[in-house]
Design a protein around this motif. Sequence first.
Motif, PDB file in Angstrom:
ATOM      1  N   PRO A 198       0.764  -1.079   0.076  1.00  0.00           N
ATOM      2  CA  PRO A 198      -0.021  -0.013   0.013  1.00  0.00           C
ATOM      3  C   PRO A 198       0.798   1.177   0.044  1.00  0.00           C
ATOM      4  O   PRO A 198       0.610   2.197  -0.799  1.00  0.00           O
ATOM      5  CB  PRO A 198      -0.770  -0.098   1.458  1.00  0.00           C
TER       6      PRO A 198
ATOM      7  N   THR B 154      -5.735   2.061  -4.291  1.00  0.00           N
ATOM      8  CA  THR B 154      -5.062   1.585  -3.196  1.00  0.00           C
ATOM      9  C   THR B 154      -5.838   1.684  -2.134  1.00  0.00           C
ATOM     10  O   THR B 154      -6.084   0.293  -1.094  1.00  0.00           O
ATOM     11  CB  THR B 154      -3.755   2.418  -2.995  1.00  0.00           C
TER      12      THR B 154
ATOM     13  N   LYS C 292      -7.204  -1.698   0.446  1.00  0.00           N
ATOM     14  CA  LYS C 292      -6.879  -1.595   1.730  1.00  0.00           C
ATOM     15  C   LYS C 292      -7.963  -1.861   2.443  1.00  0.00           C
ATOM     16  O   LYS C 292      -8.336  -2.778   3.600  1.00  0.00           O
ATOM     17  CB  LYS C 292      -6.401  -0.514   2.157  1.00  0.00           C
TER      18      LYS C 292
END
Length: 227
Positions: free
Chosen positions: A140, A160, A164
Amino acid sequence: MAARRILVVDDDDLLRESLVEQLSLYEEFELMDEATATKGVQRARAEPTDLLIMDVGLPDMDGREAVKLLRKGGFKGPIIMLTGQDSESDTILGLEAGANDYVTKPFRFAVLLARIRAQLRQFEQSEDATFSIGRYTFRPSAKLMLDERGQKIRLTEKETSILKFLYRAGEKVVGRDILLHEVWGYNSGVTTHTLETHIYRLRQKIEREPSIAELLVTEAGGYKLVP
């Protein structure tokens, strides 16, 4: 979220087995254990390990020396040391060896559990954190995914953030509205169409066959990641 793999290294069989048994009650953890520093170091190097619990007083090697070896070898995950010595100098030596935290015996299990979770949370936000998603390693902080051949897939900030949040949700379905709020905030100008566009682009990057999603799948009302 995939279970975090914890390695417990302690020569006290009763304590080690008790820790493994208690931590195994939580679905968020997967446990491994060893009774010596040598075997602990070998295991941590050979198998994915998210967090290491290392006793100081081991029969074959000082636990702090084992931690130094692991750090020199590139082990990045958090390490919590267990010690029977409650002195400041002992704690300093452990931290200088590369440990992240120190817990003095005897301790309450609830305290150790809180420390474990805190260390894992901090590590997930660090530059070194990596996660496995299907055949990819997800980094990440670098907005990057690497496939099994080491080929890089660049991600946008929003892509991203989507990955996540879905990763942290485990195999639970995350509703579109929840994902919108988590990734974009409470911006009334953003619609589910924006989210769907980002999901479409993500699939173009990470799916073998984007039209038949295997990793980032659509479920009733939302999305989830399939490990």
